[in-house]
Write an enzyme that holds these catalytic residues in place. Structure first.
Site, PDB file in Angstrom:
ATOM      1  N   ASP A  47       0.824  -1.201   0.000  1.00 53.52           N
ATOM      2  CA  ASP A  47       0.000   0.000   0.000  1.00 53.52           C
ATOM      3  C   ASP A  47       0.858   1.251   0.000  1.00 53.52           C
ATOM      4  OD1 ASP A  47      -1.443  -0.232   3.358  1.00 53.52           O
ATOM      5  OD2 ASP A  47       0.413   0.722   2.720  1.00 53.52           O
ATOM      6  N   LYS A  69      -4.923   1.832  -0.525  1.00 51.63           N
ATOM      7  CA  LYS A  69      -5.933   2.826  -0.202  1.00 51.63           C
ATOM      8  C   LYS A  69      -5.239   3.926   0.562  1.00 51.63           C
ATOM      9  CE  LYS A  69      -9.870   1.616   1.266  1.00 51.63           C
ATOM     10  NZ  LYS A  69     -10.772   2.031   0.206  1.00 51.63           N
ATOM     11  N   MET A 184      -4.996   9.188  11.253  1.00 52.36           N
ATOM     12  CA  MET A 184      -5.749   9.870  10.189  1.00 52.36           C
ATOM     13  C   MET A 184      -6.510  11.093  10.708  1.00 52.36           C
ATOM     14  SD  MET A 184      -7.137   6.451   8.290  1.00 52.36           S
ATOM     15  CE  MET A 184      -7.240   5.415   9.740  1.00 52.36           C
TER      16      MET A 184
HETATM   17  N1  SAH Z   1      -2.010   0.040   9.960  1.00 52.44           N
HETATM   18  C1  SAH Z   1      -1.333   1.308  10.176  1.00 52.44           C
HETATM   19  C2  SAH Z   1      -2.301   2.479  10.173  1.00 52.44           C
HETATM   20  C3  SAH Z   1      -2.997   2.676   8.857  1.00 52.44           C
HETATM   21  S1  SAH Z   1      -4.053   4.052   8.873  1.00 52.44           S
HETATM   22  C4  SAH Z   1      -0.530   1.227  11.481  1.00 52.44           C
HETATM   23  O1  SAH Z   1      -0.704   0.293  12.258  1.00 52.44           O
HETATM   24  O2  SAH Z   1       0.283   2.116  11.706  1.00 52.44           O
HETATM   25  C5  SAH Z   1      -3.011   5.293   8.206  1.00 52.44           C
HETATM   26  C6  SAH Z   1      -2.651   6.281   9.281  1.00 52.44           C
HETATM   27  O3  SAH Z   1      -1.612   5.761  10.100  1.00 52.44           O
HETATM   28  C7  SAH Z   1      -2.101   7.590   8.781  1.00 52.44           C
HETATM   29  O4  SAH Z   1      -3.106   8.465   8.344  1.00 52.44           O
HETATM   30  C8  SAH Z   1      -1.418   8.094  10.022  1.00 52.44           C
HETATM   31  O5  SAH Z   1      -2.345   8.574  10.967  1.00 52.44           O
HETATM   32  C9  SAH Z   1      -0.828   6.817  10.574  1.00 52.44           C
HETATM   33  N2  SAH Z   1       0.542   6.632  10.117  1.00 52.44           N
HETATM   34  C10 SAH Z   1       1.039   5.617   9.405  1.00 52.44           C
HETATM   35  N3  SAH Z   1       2.374   5.770   9.201  1.00 52.44           N
HETATM   36  C11 SAH Z   1       2.716   6.926   9.820  1.00 52.44           C
HETATM   37  C12 SAH Z   1       3.949   7.643   9.992  1.00 52.44           C
HETATM   38  N4  SAH Z   1       5.085   7.194   9.484  1.00 52.44           N
HETATM   39  N5  SAH Z   1       3.911   8.792  10.693  1.00 52.44           N
HETATM   40  C13 SAH Z   1       2.769   9.263  11.230  1.00 52.44           C
HETATM   41  N6  SAH Z   1       1.583   8.633  11.088  1.00 52.44           N
HETATM   42  C14 SAH Z   1       1.556   7.486  10.407  1.00 52.44           C
END
Ligand code: SAH
Length: 259
Positions: A47, A69, A184
């Protein structure tokens, strides 16, 4: 994996799908299991949030397909299309690695992908990853819990699957959870601010917004609940970002040097 000779990993059988968490960005935060999967897979469907440095760890023969997505973007693949593609690749006999940011089950729709694949009689293995809410907060110097200040941590999504602010019980959340980490959050920071203030959280509470955490482009905005909308509008901070509120945010001043 010769340096880890004592650890045995399962064989990545052809015609199966491994749903793997890639962690928040820094390739050093990959699990050994995820690294093993990257080395074994011959097709990797990843993704949008997966860092190129992680994809670079794939075996040279592996074929990469971007299919992610991303916060309701018009161009992002539909969940159903992703699942159908994974089934199609597995049926063609590939070792299919579905690589997702963070942990597949933390706001990652992991079950939504795994269940239809299982229903198609295809074997699925889930490999957890380090979620952004934990490692991303840590890389900003913010412990998600601290013995002195909180016995509860909440991870909350800033928007539901239809893009709206989620229908959480804001009163209960604000009251019971000193530390709240929003995933998010960027579309609805104004609504998050309004709901938390209405539910009794103080305007001077520390807030930190961390974007692209754990990557070389990590950016932070130190603010308060009362000023976060105004302060964020003065920055160019964009998604992916975390919005963290609570007493442990203040520890950042001392801990930020540790990463
Ligand atoms: N499954 C992922 C989350 C997916 S939803 C997890 O466990 O981290 C996507 C959201 O994750 C983004 O909008 C943000 O809020 C957060 N996110 C993912 N990677 C990030 C990063 N490197 N820095 C800050 N927020 C992050």
């Amino acid at each position: 994996m010769e340096n880890f000779a004592d650890i045995t990993f399962p064989e990545f059988a052809p015609a199966t799908v491994w749903l793997v968490g890639a962690g928040p960005g820094d390739p050093k935060l990959l699990t050994l299991f995820a690294y093993h999967a990257l080395q074994q897979a011959n097709v990797i469907v990843h993704d949008a949030l997966v860092d190129p440095a992680i994809l670079a760890l794939a075996a040279p023969h592996a074929k990469l397909e971007a299919m992610g997505k991303r916060g309701g973007q018009a161009t992002s693949a539909k969940q159903k299309d992703i699942t159908l593609r994974l089934i199609e690749l597995a049926r063609a006999g590939h070792k299919v690695l579905r690589l997702k940011g963070g942990d597949p089950f933390v706001f990652g729709r992991g079950a939504e992908e795994a269940l239809p694949i299982l229903n198609a009689n295809i074997e699925v293995r889930i490999i957890p990853g380090i979620s952004a809410g934990i490692a991303g907060s840590a890389y900003a110097g913010i412990p998600v819990s601290d013995g002195q200040s909180n016995q509860v941590i909440s991870f909350v999504t800033g928007h539901d699957t239809s893009g709206q602010v989620p229908a959480v019980d804001w009163q209960a959340l604000a009251k019971s959870s000193p530390v709240i980490v929003f995933y998010m959050p960027m579309k609805h920071v104004d609504k998050i601010q309004a709901e938390l203030l209405k539910a009794g959280r103080q305007a001077d509470e520390p807030v930190c917004v961390v974007s692209k955490a754990t990557t070389p482009e990590q950016q932070t905005c130190d603010t308060t609940l009362g000023s976060c909308v105004k302060d964020l509008s003065k920055t160019n901070i964009k998604a992916p970002a975390l919005f963290i509120i609570g007493p442990t945010v203040a520890l950042r001043q001392q801990l930020t040097e540790c990463f």
